[in-house]
Scaffold this motif. Structure first.
Motif, PDB file in Angstrom:
ATOM      1  N   HIS A  12       0.845  -1.197   0.000  1.00  0.00           N
ATOM      2  CA  HIS A  12       0.000   0.000   0.000  1.00  0.00           C
ATOM      3  C   HIS A  12       0.882   1.249   0.000  1.00  0.00           C
ATOM      4  CE1 HIS A  12      -3.146  -2.879   1.126  1.00  0.00           C
ATOM      5  NE2 HIS A  12      -4.036  -1.944   0.852  1.00  0.00           N
ATOM      6  N   HIS A  13       1.490   1.533   1.154  1.00  0.00           N
ATOM      7  CA  HIS A  13       2.325   2.722   1.316  1.00  0.00           C
ATOM      8  C   HIS A  13       3.802   2.352   1.354  1.00  0.00           C
ATOM      9  CE1 HIS A  13      -0.949   5.523   2.449  1.00  0.00           C
ATOM     10  NE2 HIS A  13      -1.455   4.514   3.139  1.00  0.00           N
ATOM     11  N   HIS A 159     -14.196   3.188  -3.863  1.00  0.00           N
ATOM     12  CA  HIS A 159     -13.636   2.405  -2.747  1.00  0.00           C
ATOM     13  C   HIS A 159     -14.607   2.363  -1.563  1.00  0.00           C
ATOM     14  CE1 HIS A 159     -10.730   0.968   0.280  1.00  0.00           C
ATOM     15  NE2 HIS A 159      -9.997   0.566  -0.744  1.00  0.00           N
ATOM     16  N   VAL A 160     -15.814   1.839  -1.809  1.00  0.00           N
ATOM     17  CA  VAL A 160     -16.811   1.718  -0.749  1.00  0.00           C
ATOM     18  C   VAL A 160     -17.222   0.256  -0.596  1.00  0.00           C
ATOM     19  CG1 VAL A 160     -17.685   4.049  -1.119  1.00  0.00           C
ATOM     20  CG2 VAL A 160     -18.760   2.134  -2.328  1.00  0.00           C
ATOM     21  N   TRP A 202     -10.898  -3.736   0.115  1.00  0.00           N
ATOM     22  CA  TRP A 202     -10.884  -4.564   1.330  1.00  0.00           C
ATOM     23  C   TRP A 202     -10.983  -6.058   1.017  1.00  0.00           C
ATOM     24  CZ3 TRP A 202     -14.376  -0.251   1.515  1.00  0.00           C
ATOM     25  CH2 TRP A 202     -13.898   0.818   2.251  1.00  0.00           C
ATOM     26  N   GLY A 203     -10.844  -6.433  -0.247  1.00  0.00           N
ATOM     27  CA  GLY A 203     -10.995  -7.834  -0.618  1.00  0.00           C
ATOM     28  C   GLY A 203     -12.415  -8.341  -0.495  1.00  0.00           C
ATOM     29  N   HIS A 204     -13.398  -7.421  -0.460  1.00  0.00           N
ATOM     30  CA  HIS A 204     -14.788  -7.850  -0.276  1.00  0.00           C
ATOM     31  C   HIS A 204     -15.477  -7.997  -1.631  1.00  0.00           C
ATOM     32  CE1 HIS A 204     -18.670  -8.365   1.660  1.00  0.00           C
ATOM     33  NE2 HIS A 204     -19.159  -7.579   0.709  1.00  0.00           N
ATOM     34  N   TYR A 205     -16.044  -9.168  -1.858  1.00  0.00           N
ATOM     35  CA  TYR A 205     -16.753  -9.439  -3.109  1.00  0.00           C
ATOM     36  C   TYR A 205     -17.639 -10.653  -2.897  1.00  0.00           C
ATOM     37  CZ  TYR A 205     -13.403 -13.235  -3.490  1.00  0.00           C
ATOM     38  OH  TYR A 205     -12.665 -14.357  -3.221  1.00  0.00           O
ATOM     39  N   ASP A 206     -18.539 -10.895  -3.844  1.00  0.00           N
ATOM     40  CA  ASP A 206     -19.287 -12.141  -3.878  1.00  0.00           C
ATOM     41  C   ASP A 206     -19.450 -12.539  -5.341  1.00  0.00           C
ATOM     42  OD1 ASP A 206     -21.439 -10.668  -4.940  1.00  0.00           O
ATOM     43  OD2 ASP A 206     -22.392 -10.429  -2.986  1.00  0.00           O
ATOM     44  N   TYR A 222      -8.611  -9.416  -8.200  1.00  0.00           N
ATOM     45  CA  TYR A 222      -7.606  -9.643  -7.154  1.00  0.00           C
ATOM     46  C   TYR A 222      -8.224  -9.519  -5.776  1.00  0.00           C
ATOM     47  CZ  TYR A 222      -4.368  -9.003 -11.048  1.00  0.00           C
ATOM     48  OH  TYR A 222      -3.698  -9.122 -12.238  1.00  0.00           O
ATOM     49  N   THR A 223      -7.837 -10.428  -4.889  1.00  0.00           N
ATOM     50  CA  THR A 223      -8.344 -10.469  -3.521  1.00  0.00           C
ATOM     51  C   THR A 223      -7.232 -10.051  -2.552  1.00  0.00           C
ATOM     52  OG1 THR A 223      -7.662 -12.741  -2.966  1.00  0.00           O
ATOM     53  CG2 THR A 223      -9.674 -12.485  -4.285  1.00  0.00           C
TER      54      THR A 223
END
Length: 273
Positions: A12-13, A159-160, A202-206, A222-223
């Motif tokens: 990330h940083h 990015h929500v 945040w790696g959030h998906y379905d 990508y997760t």
């Protein structure tokens, strides 16, 4: 010898202020020097996808280096380091956070560098409509792409967490559809090409998210899940290794483990994954 598995690194940083998702510039330089000295090939996103799909071979010491969000420090510190060692990386941009303006100084011979906020301060700046204090500018993105050091793809437009904003599934998918269209169109207008690569916030998906993103042409998704990437694996479920403020030796051990299917499976089993 061709790769049997390819690790994907997640940064990330790269900044002096410590934090959970921050590595110091000296640490990042040590990581990249280790890659270069060990003879790793840092893949482009498209070549990595082609390898996953079984369309090309890549060297057995191959790795994909990725960054999430598109912070200013990626240009100030990560870019000069990658360029110095002749390495390549991918940045997943939150396109709605990126603005215009002149190129700022970076660590390639400049002493008067811009202030680099901590991760917490970056989030605050974005919330207060001061994203330019924390994020890349399009001029910097174009510069980094122009010499082939870094390429840029989608980390959505806003990015929500759509599941937290919309209880209704249909409304949620409509919001996601609008967001992905904005991200895709912004990248095309600014960089002159279609992106096939999407990193989920945040790696959030379905499965509904994945299907919708695939309809937009995002063939690689990508997760933030740690694991092996093997030829023939599902490119809608790419796994990554979360890098930390750890020495180059730690990174070398991670890469050695995750480019071996046997060692990787054993390590993941011991970790309960």
């Amino acid at each position: 010898m061709n790769a049997k598995a390819v690790p994907v690194l997640m940064y990330h940083h790269v900044a002096p202020r410590p934090g959970l998702v921050t590595v110091k510039p000296q640490t990042f330089a040590a990581h990249m020097e280790r890659l270069a000295r060990a003879g790793y090939t840092t893949l482009t996103a498209d070549r990595f996808l082609a390898w996953m799909q079984g369309r090309v071979d890549v060297p057995h010491k191959s790795v994909l280096v990725t960054f999430d969000d598109g912070y200013l420090d990626n240009y100030v510190h990560a870019y000069p380091t990658l360029k110095r060692f002749g390495l390549h990386a991918v940045v997943f941009l939150v396109t709605g956070w990126i603005g215009d303006g002149p190129v700022r100084p970076n660590a390639d011979g400049n002493e008067d560098l811009p202030d680099l906020p901590s991760h917490k301060a970056c989030k605050q700046a974005i919330a207060e409509d001061r994203a330019d204090d924390a994020m890349l500018r399009w001029s910097e993105i174009e510069l980094m792409e122009s010499d082939g050091t870094i390429e840029f793809h989608s980390h959505t437009h806003t990015h929500v967490r759509w599941d937290e904003l919309h209880a209704n599934a249909s409304t949620r998918l409509d919001a996601l559809r609008h967001d992905l269209a904005q991200s895709r169109d912004t990248l095309r207008q600014r960089l002159g090409r279609e992106s096939r690569h999407l990193c989920w916030p945040w790696g959030h998906y379905d499965t509904g998210y994945q299907t919708l993103a695939r309809e937009f042409g995002f063939d690689a998704q990508y997760t933030v899940e740690r694991g092996l990437n093997l030829p023939g694996d599902d490119p809608l479920h790419i796994k990554r290794i979360d890098t930390k403020e750890r020495p180059a030796g730690w990174l070398a051990r991670q890469l050695f483990t995750y480019r071996s299917p046997r060692l990787g499976r054993t390590y993941l089993a011991l970790r309960g994954r």
